[in-house]
Design a protein around this motif. Structure first.
Motif, short mmCIF file in Angstrom:
data_model
loop_
_atom_site.label_atom_id
_atom_site.label_comp_id
_atom_site.label_asym_id
_atom_site.label_seq_id
_atom_site.Cartn_x
_atom_site.Cartn_y
_atom_site.Cartn_z
N GLY A 123 34.47 48.53 21.98
CA GLY A 123 34.94 47.92 23.22
C GLY A 123 36.35 47.37 23.09
O GLY A 123 37.05 47.64 22.11
N ASN A 124 36.73 46.59 24.08
CA ASN A 124 38.07 46.02 24.11
C ASN A 124 38.30 45.14 22.89
O ASN A 124 37.56 44.19 22.64
N LEU A 125 39.32 45.44 22.12
CA LEU A 125 39.70 44.71 20.89
C LEU A 125 38.57 44.65 19.86
O LEU A 125 38.62 43.84 18.93
N GLY A 126 37.59 45.50 20.01
CA GLY A 126 36.48 45.54 19.05
C GLY A 126 35.62 44.29 19.07
O GLY A 126 35.04 43.92 18.04
N LEU A 127 35.56 43.66 20.23
CA LEU A 127 34.83 42.39 20.30
C LEU A 127 33.31 42.57 20.37
O LEU A 127 32.57 41.59 20.27
N THR A 128 32.86 43.83 20.56
CA THR A 128 31.42 44.09 20.57
C THR A 128 30.99 44.55 19.18
O THR A 128 31.58 45.48 18.63
N GLY A 175 44.76 46.15 17.68
CA GLY A 175 43.76 46.01 16.62
C GLY A 175 42.35 45.82 17.15
O GLY A 175 42.13 45.62 18.35
N ARG A 176 41.41 45.93 16.22
CA ARG A 176 40.01 45.74 16.58
C ARG A 176 39.32 44.86 15.52
O ARG A 176 39.62 44.98 14.32
N VAL A 177 38.43 44.04 15.97
CA VAL A 177 37.73 43.11 15.08
C VAL A 177 36.85 43.88 14.09
O VAL A 177 36.22 44.87 14.47
N ILE A 178 36.85 43.43 12.83
CA ILE A 178 35.94 44.01 11.84
C ILE A 178 34.72 43.09 11.76
O ILE A 178 34.86 41.88 11.60
#
Lengths: 295, 164
Positions: free
Chosen positions: A191-196, A158-161
């Motif tokens: 980026g990794n896991l949508g942390l950016t 998953g990736r952060v929204i």
């Protein structure tokens, strides 16, 4: 003979000592009565199946004409169920913010990282490198946030929204903004896991019309408000609240339109239960029941 | 040439005016902040209540059950450790149940003496540390209901209370 001009006497100061005495008594008395933290209550209906469980009786058959709304929370997702069906899971990553005793600084860790570290016999680390007590770290959690994740499958990490939030304090999110179609001003992170935070997600400037999930909240942003907006991970609570509002509006005519059952795991912290109850009540579900997952 | 020394008048009166100004400001500030209704619930020690948007205030003083990291307390008396509650399999906590039933009986007798209906559900306020697991909270809540306290409310810390 010239008349002598009488020099006016200097004005006498009033005797303030008795008033000072009174003030000295009043101030400590008021200070002792002042509530620095206001308390309130959240009313709850009893667990529906507590007595039935004790007697090992099966639960009653659900009424097909009712909404039978439930909101379940597990360790990594929330899901709304109604009339035997379920909405898509709202995945989240649990983040714990600690205030370290050693440096009085806030530090945020992913809950799963903390648990893994504790299993290895190490407490979560503070910014100054000091480790927290492995036994008592749980009770030093200051805030629990559930960052919404976009997942395509169970295996997908998953990736952060990321979303635009109004903010009261420094980098402390308050309410998420929605557009004219009631969609969050949000994008998936990079980026990794949508942390950016995604560069395409821009904070609305002054004069732009925005709204939050609250009723009649549409307004044009004032310059000072626009300056305070922040880009922050979208809360899974907000995603759930949006769905709950839509459900309550759609099924307002049903007899149990104001009822909801919050279902949780044994290890769900009380803080999360209260947050869910808050969102449910704010969405119009004033009668909240509690139940155990699999209970 | 010798420097002329400054002479001080020894009879300068002590002026309280500036102190009075300060006291007046503090007094007005405190009166503005004071809650005229008082607090019917006071937060227990050794626990942090969860923050909530609720603005509901309790209408009367009720029996309080506290669940902190170490103990379950009824009316400030330690009844059982939180660990024991978490470890037990059963939903009902017998030690808490017996204390609550005793209290409920006393309340009923008092209501009868006062000529009030005794069969109304009992009111209870539960103060739980925000990091306590749902398992403990659920068992305490179920025990309260089983003992006759079916009007259950959780104490919470009001969000943005200063903005009212």
């Amino acid at each position: 003979m010239a008349k002598e001009i009488k020099k006016p006497a200097p004005p006498e100061e009033p005797d303030l000592l008795p008033a000072m005495g009174l003030f000295t008594i009043l101030i400590p008395m008021l200070l002792s009565m002042t509530a620095f933290q206001k308390l309130a209550i959240v009313e709850v209906n009893l667990p529906e199946r507590s007595l039935m469980n004790m007697q090992d009786e099966p639960p009653p058959e659900p009424d097909q004409q009712s909404l039978n709304l439930s909101l379940a929370i597990t360790s990594d997702y929330m899901v709304i169920g109604a009339r035997g069906g379920f909405q898509p899971n709202v995945f989240f990553k649990e983040m714990w913010t600690f205030r370290c005793k050693s440096d009085a600084q806030l530090i945020t860790h992913a809950a799963e990282d903390v648990k893994a570290s504790v299993e290895a016999g190490k407490g979560p680390k503070c910014k100054d490198g000091v480790e927290m007590d492995v036994e008592k770290y749980m009770y030093e959690i200051e805030t629990i946030e559930l960052w919404a994740y976009e997942k395509t499958s169970e295996e997908d990490p998953g990736r952060v929204i990321w979303a635009i939030y109004s903010s009261q304090g420094e980098n402390v999110p308050d309410s998420a903004f929605v557009d004219g179609n009631n969609e969050f001003l949000a994008l998936t992170g990079e980026g990794n896991l949508g942390l950016t935070p995604p560069p395409a997600l821009k904070k609305p400037g002054a004069g732009v019309a925005v709204a939050t999930l609250a009723e009649n909240s549409a307004r044009k942003l004032k310059p000072e408000d626009a300056a305070r907006n922040i880009i922050y991970p979208l809360s899974a609570y907000d995603l759930i609240a949006k769905d709950l509002i839509a459900i309550h509006t759609q099924f307002i005519d049903l007899d149990d339109a104001d009822n909801i059952i919050v279902v949780a795991n044994d290890d769900t912290q009380f803080d999360k239960i209260i947050s869910l109850m808050d969102r449910a009540k704010a969405s119009g579900f004033i009668k909240v029941n509690l139940a155990k997952l699999g209970g | 040439m010798a420097r002329k020394s400054r002479s001080y008048n020894e009879n300068v009166p002590f002026s309280l005016t500036s102190m009075m100004d300060m006291m007046t400001i503090i007094l007005v500030f405190m009166i503005k902040n004071i809650d005229a209704e008082g607090q019917l619930v006071t937060q227990a020690e050794n626990l942090i209540l969860p923050v909530s948007t609720s603005r509901v205030q309790p209408k009367e003083v009720s029996l309080t059950v506290i669940v902190d990291n170490n103990y379950v307390l009824v009316d400030n008396g330690k009844v059982i450790t939180t660990k024991e509650v978490l470890d037990q399999e059963e939903l009902l906590i017998p030690m808490v149940d017996s204390v609550l039933k005793e209290r409920r009986q006393t309340e009923k007798e008092h209501a009868l003496r006062m000529g009030l209906p005794a069969d109304e559900p009992g009111n209870i306020i539960v103060q739980i540390d925000k990091n306590i697991p749902y398992d403990a909270m659920y068992k305490v809540m179920a025990t309260c209901g089983f003992s006759g306290y079916t009007n259950i409310a959780f104490a919470v810390s009001m969000k943005n209370a200063g903005e009212e």
